[in-house]
Design an enzyme around this catalytic site. Structure first.
Site, mmCIF file in Angstrom:
data_model
loop_
_atom_site.group_PDB
_atom_site.id
_atom_site.type_symbol
_atom_site.label_atom_id
_atom_site.label_comp_id
_atom_site.label_asym_id
_atom_site.label_seq_id
_atom_site.Cartn_x
_atom_site.Cartn_y
_atom_site.Cartn_z
ATOM 1 N N GLU A 1 -8.181 -0.991 -2.650
ATOM 2 C CA GLU A 1 -7.459 -1.435 -1.513
ATOM 3 C C GLU A 1 -6.719 -3.073 -1.764
ATOM 4 O OE1 GLU A 1 -7.466 -0.030 1.457
ATOM 5 O OE2 GLU A 1 -8.819 1.663 0.776
ATOM 6 N N HIS B 1 0.981 -0.203 3.078
ATOM 7 C CA HIS B 1 -0.380 -0.435 2.233
ATOM 8 C C HIS B 1 -0.692 0.933 1.921
ATOM 9 C CE1 HIS B 1 -4.650 -1.401 1.696
ATOM 10 N NE2 HIS B 1 -4.713 -0.193 2.238
ATOM 11 N N GLU B 2 -0.759 2.098 3.070
ATOM 12 C CA GLU B 2 -1.062 3.222 2.896
ATOM 13 C C GLU B 2 -0.139 4.124 1.801
ATOM 14 O OE1 GLU B 2 -3.912 4.166 3.807
ATOM 15 O OE2 GLU B 2 -3.990 2.554 5.027
ATOM 16 N N HIS C 1 -1.394 3.470 -1.837
ATOM 17 C CA HIS C 1 -2.328 4.537 -2.203
ATOM 18 C C HIS C 1 -1.631 5.643 -2.708
ATOM 19 C CE1 HIS C 1 -5.778 2.355 -0.943
ATOM 20 N NE2 HIS C 1 -5.576 2.185 0.596
#
Length: 430
Positions: free
Chosen positions: A362, A282-283, A286
């Protein structure tokens, strides 16, 4: 005595206090009667339903805690505004300027800013103490009082130095002729980028200890995942948060060489490896989707809007109330609380937009993580664990979503994971 007389003669504070009390009562009614953990009928009994993974006591605690959390947030908005109005309308800002007027500028200006900052800090402290005590009572915060006080003092120091630098430049530009709003914005651009650069390497370590990941095997797997995502990462950072909270988290921050992918040690202790890899993916999402760069662009663009609108309100307010508040010109330091008030109002007004953008980013990072791993394994259980630990409201009411939530709700994220699993022939509740 003279200050008290001045306050009684000019201050409309009682009206603002009365409005704040009425507002706080209405907010209390709203947050109490918009039921926490309200689950649509279609998701009753599914993994998105908190009744399936909260214990009865946890569900009860969540339904008690979240209305109070939301009330604190919404009440803190006019509370902050009242502080600045009190400094202006009550005559304190004017009194401090006159008290310091005989001192050299290099001494009186920092002292004036310090007095404003101390007053704001002390008057806002009751809400912060209440919030800390509430979190401590429900076992979310584990930080002892001395550690909490230390963090608040560090935050005060960093905030004061930042305010001093920004206000010094702002009032100097306001004292010049020409398009001061354009000059302010042009100077704000490198400052914004600089702050985003130094935060992870200078400011964050003031609060917490950062090290490389304590599990070499896990770090190797995360770095392999980073390579798969074409991210040139050499380290994954671990931050010691277990002395402060039971909550779990990971984040990406910084730009360029200061970029950091950070994992809380509480996350390592409470999540399984598939769950941790999903968080890391997930990070990485970004990073891969350039959310940090877009965040910097958004900050620069929004600062132009804020300076233009805020500048117009500032000049209009001085013309309207400047004499009553003792503000002699647009560059008079007495106007500092007015500037802070305007920035606070515009910040709240922009929250629905900035939060919506953040939630979209997100959600995109969630989708990227599951696509990168070709699996949603651990996503549902991770969101459930997070909800239980923080006693979150899985489906917040509308105004809370608009003004508080910069992430999708637990329910939205669980449903997205279930949909991904279903579309890929996987077990939806994994």
């Amino acid at each position: 005595m003279e200050l008290a007389k001045s306050w009684r003669r000019r201050s409309p504070m009682w009206k603002w206090v009365l409005l704040t009390v009425i507002y706080s009562v209405l907010v209390a009614l709203y947050v109490w009667y918009t039921s926490p953990n309200n689950v649509p009928a279609a998701y009753k009994g599914t993994p998105a339903d908190p009744a399936t993974y909260f214990s009865p006591q946890q569900l009860k605690d969540s339904e008690t805690l979240n209305p109070i959390r939301n009330w604190i947030f919404f009440t803190s908005i006019p509370w902050e505004w009242l502080i600045y109005l009190f400094l202006l309308s009550g005559g304190l800002a004017r009194y401090w300027r006159e008290m310091l007027e005989r001192l050299p500028l290099v001494i009186r200006f920092p002292l004036f800013v310090l007095l404003v900052d101390i007053a704001s800090f002390v008057l806002y402290l009751p809400l912060q103490i209440f919030s800390y005590g509430l979190s401590k009572h429900y076992g979310i915060t584990t930080q002892p009082v001395p550690g909490w006080i230390r963090d608040k003092l560090v935050s005060f120091g960093v905030g004061y130095l930042t305010m001093l630098a920004v206000s010094a430049v702002a009032f100097w530009i306001l004292s010049r002729r020409g398009r001061w709003w354009l000059k302010l914005w042009l100077i704000s651009v490198p400052f914004t980028v600089f702050m985003m650069y130094v935060e992870p390497v200078v400011i964050d370590p003031l609060y917490n200890k950062f090290t490389t990941l304590s599990d070499p095997k896990l770090e190797a797997k995360i770095l392999d995942l980073a390579a798969k995502a074409d991210i040139p990462a050499d380290h994954v950072y671990e931050v010691n948060m277990s002395k402060k909270t039971n909550a779990i988290n990971a984040y990406v921050t910084g730009i360029g060489p200061s970029l950091r992918i950070v994992l809380w040690d509480t996350t390592l202790k409470q999540l399984t490896e598939p769950e941790i890899l999903l968080i890391m993916a997930h990070e990485m999402g970004h990073y891969a989707m350039h959310h940090l760069e877009w965040s910097a662009v958004g900050a620069v663009g929004s600062s132009l809007v804020v300076i233009c609108i805020g500048g117009w309100i500032y000049i209009w307010s001085i013309r309207r109330w400047g004499e009553a508040w003792g503000i002699r010109s647009r560059s008079d330091v007495t106007a500092l609380p007015l500037l802070l008030l305007i920035m606070a109002v515009l910040s709240i007004a922009s929250l629905p937009i900035s939060n919506a953008v953040s939630r979209n980013a997100e959600s995109s990072a969630d989708a990227y993580a599951m696509k990168l791993l070709n699996s949603s394994e651990g996503e549902v259980s991770m969101q459930q664990k997070t909800g239980v630990i923080t006693l979150s409201d899985v489906n917040p009411p509308l105004l809370v979503r608009w003004f508080r939530d910069d992430h999708p709700s637990d329910m939205e994220r669980i449903i997205a994971a279930m949909d991904f699993a279903k579309s890929h022939g996987q077990q939806p509740g994994s």
